[in-house]
Design a protein around this motif. Structure first.
Motif, short mmCIF file in Angstrom:
data_model
loop_
_atom_site.label_atom_id
_atom_site.label_comp_id
_atom_site.label_asym_id
_atom_site.label_seq_id
_atom_site.Cartn_x
_atom_site.Cartn_y
_atom_site.Cartn_z
N GLY A 80 0.81 -1.22 0.00
CA GLY A 80 0.00 0.00 0.00
C GLY A 80 0.84 1.27 0.00
N LEU A 81 2.03 1.20 0.62
CA LEU A 81 2.91 2.37 0.70
C LEU A 81 3.82 2.51 -0.52
CD1 LEU A 81 3.97 2.19 4.47
CD2 LEU A 81 2.36 3.80 3.42
N TRP A 82 3.83 1.50 -1.39
CA TRP A 82 4.69 1.54 -2.57
C TRP A 82 4.14 2.61 -3.51
CZ3 TRP A 82 9.29 -0.63 -3.27
CH2 TRP A 82 9.82 -0.71 -4.57
N GLY A 83 4.87 3.71 -3.62
CA GLY A 83 4.34 4.84 -4.37
C GLY A 83 5.35 5.47 -5.29
N PRO A 84 5.09 6.69 -5.72
CA PRO A 84 5.96 7.36 -6.71
C PRO A 84 7.38 7.60 -6.20
CG PRO A 84 4.30 8.87 -5.82
CD PRO A 84 3.92 7.51 -5.36
N ASP A 85 7.58 7.61 -4.88
CA ASP A 85 8.95 7.75 -4.36
C ASP A 85 9.77 6.48 -4.56
OD1 ASP A 85 8.43 10.32 -3.55
OD2 ASP A 85 7.98 9.79 -1.47
N HIS A 86 9.09 5.36 -4.80
CA HIS A 86 9.78 4.08 -4.95
C HIS A 86 9.98 3.69 -6.41
CE1 HIS A 86 7.91 3.75 -0.88
NE2 HIS A 86 9.09 3.21 -0.59
N ALA A 87 9.01 3.99 -7.24
CA ALA A 87 9.09 3.56 -8.63
C ALA A 87 8.20 4.43 -9.51
CB ALA A 87 8.67 2.09 -8.77
N ARG A 88 8.65 4.64 -10.72
CA ARG A 88 7.87 5.43 -11.67
C ARG A 88 6.54 4.75 -11.98
NH1 ARG A 88 9.69 6.70 -17.96
NH2 ARG A 88 7.80 7.82 -18.57
N HIS A 89 6.57 3.43 -12.16
CA HIS A 89 5.36 2.68 -12.52
C HIS A 89 4.82 1.95 -11.28
CE1 HIS A 89 5.96 3.61 -16.74
NE2 HIS A 89 7.20 3.18 -16.65
N TYR A 90 4.64 2.71 -10.21
CA TYR A 90 4.22 2.10 -8.95
C TYR A 90 2.81 1.52 -9.03
CZ TYR A 90 1.58 6.43 -8.07
OH TYR A 90 0.70 7.48 -8.16
N LEU A 91 1.93 2.09 -9.85
CA LEU A 91 0.58 1.55 -9.99
C LEU A 91 0.62 0.16 -10.62
CD1 LEU A 91 -1.30 4.75 -11.21
CD2 LEU A 91 -1.32 3.75 -8.91
N ARG A 92 1.47 -0.01 -11.60
CA ARG A 92 1.66 -1.34 -12.20
C ARG A 92 2.23 -2.31 -11.18
NH1 ARG A 92 6.54 -1.44 -16.10
NH2 ARG A 92 7.56 -1.48 -14.07
N ASP A 93 3.20 -1.85 -10.40
CA ASP A 93 3.84 -2.71 -9.41
C ASP A 93 2.85 -3.16 -8.34
OD1 ASP A 93 6.16 -2.29 -10.80
OD2 ASP A 93 7.05 -0.92 -9.35
N ARG A 94 2.01 -2.24 -7.88
CA ARG A 94 1.00 -2.61 -6.89
C ARG A 94 0.06 -3.68 -7.45
NH1 ARG A 94 -1.29 3.17 -4.83
NH2 ARG A 94 0.54 3.91 -3.68
N LEU A 95 -0.35 -3.50 -8.69
CA LEU A 95 -1.25 -4.47 -9.31
C LEU A 95 -0.59 -5.84 -9.37
CD1 LEU A 95 -3.85 -5.25 -10.75
CD2 LEU A 95 -2.85 -4.39 -12.89
N ILE A 96 0.69 -5.89 -9.71
CA ILE A 96 1.40 -7.18 -9.74
C ILE A 96 1.35 -7.84 -8.36
CG2 ILE A 96 3.68 -8.24 -9.97
CD1 ILE A 96 4.26 -6.21 -12.19
N GLY A 97 1.59 -7.05 -7.30
CA GLY A 97 1.56 -7.60 -5.95
C GLY A 97 0.20 -8.19 -5.60
#
Length: 283
Positions: free
Chosen positions: A144-161
């Protein structure tokens, strides 16, 4: 604050296990020594410097003259020298913790994007072990905290999780086809067919609400696919991701939480897929 003083402050004030503390002190000290030898300020370095340090100190033999210059080399290292790749990823985890402490102490404005230097190699060859209830809560928090400070494509990354928590395997996720994604507007649900290893349409998954929310956030930001590409999850240039990406991603996400970063066996994408959203009764 002096870089070595920061190292002491971070390690003595943290919650790392004693063995991990010794290991991380050794790795970060190696990096700080390398910076000193090259007349570099550790608070003002980039990924290219860290890649050169890694190449000079612990990857020379494995790379055999090959430059550490991007994801292709990292993937090659994970495939051909997995033990070396695991050790390298551990060193990057140590630097991630160190620079997170530097940011928290106001010594850095932005964290270096160290996840770009991870190989994503599996750090353990034992069968995946489900996360405990406490570890799963920690994983949900990190996701839930994985955001723009962590990755440019954080929305994609969250979906993968979240797709991993649906029980899908990493290889299935990178092959998910937009043409087999179905919205049931009457019930407010989404179904997806996970393709098998032979690209056949496989098991149907009715997505959990958190996955649906992540999907809704991702779709408007989904890159424009390259010609002939129908995968749901896309990378650079609108092309499919390589199969190792989900595992590399999960290791990066888990590195942000001490409980998950120190877990043995380490958390992999398969660990998350075997854990699922809900408790599985033992039998």
């Amino acid at each position: 604050m002096d870089p070595h003083a920061l190292l002491d402050t971070w390690l003595t004030g943290g919650t790392l296990r004693p063995s991990t503390t010794i290991e991380y002190r050794r790795e970060v000290t190696s990096w700080l020594t390398w910076c000193q030898e090259h007349h570099l300020n550790p608070y003002d370095t980039g990924l290219d410097h860290i890649a050169r340090w890694a190449q000079d100190t612990h990857l020379t033999h494995a790379l055999n003259g090959r430059p550490l210059d991007g994801p292709d080399t990292l993937a090659w290292l994970a495939q051909h020298h997995p033990d070396t790749a695991k050790s390298h990823d551990r060193r990057i985890t140590a630097l991630t913790g160190y620079y997170t402490a530097a940011r928290d102490h106001g010594l850095l404005r932005h964290l270096p994007d160290l996840k770009l230097l991870r190989t994503g190699a599996d750090r353990d060859n034992t069968p995946p072990q489900r996360l405990t209830p406490t570890e799963r809560i920690a994983f949900f928090t990190c996701l839930g905290l994985w955001g723009p400070d962590h990755a440019r494509h954080y929305l994609r990354d969250r979906l993968i999780g979240y797709l991993l928590l649906e029980g899908m395997r990493p290889g299935e996720i990178v092959r998910l086809d937009m043409r087999h994604l179905y919205e049931n507007t009457a019930q407010g649900t989404w179904d997806v067919r996970a393709p098998d290893d032979h690209e056949n349409v496989g098991t149907k998954h009715t997505l959990e609400p958190l996955t649906v929310a992540a999907l809704h956030h991702y779709l408007p930001k989904r890159p424009r696919p390259a010609d002939g590409v129908h995968q749901l999850i896309l990378g650079q240039g609108g092309r499919p991701l390589w199969n190792r990406y989900p595992n590399m991603l999960i290791q990066q996400i888990c590195a942000t939480h001490p409980l998950l970063a120190q877990r043995q066996p380490p958390v992999t994408a398969d660990t998350v897929a075997h854990t699922g959203y809900w408790d599985t009764p033992t039998s």
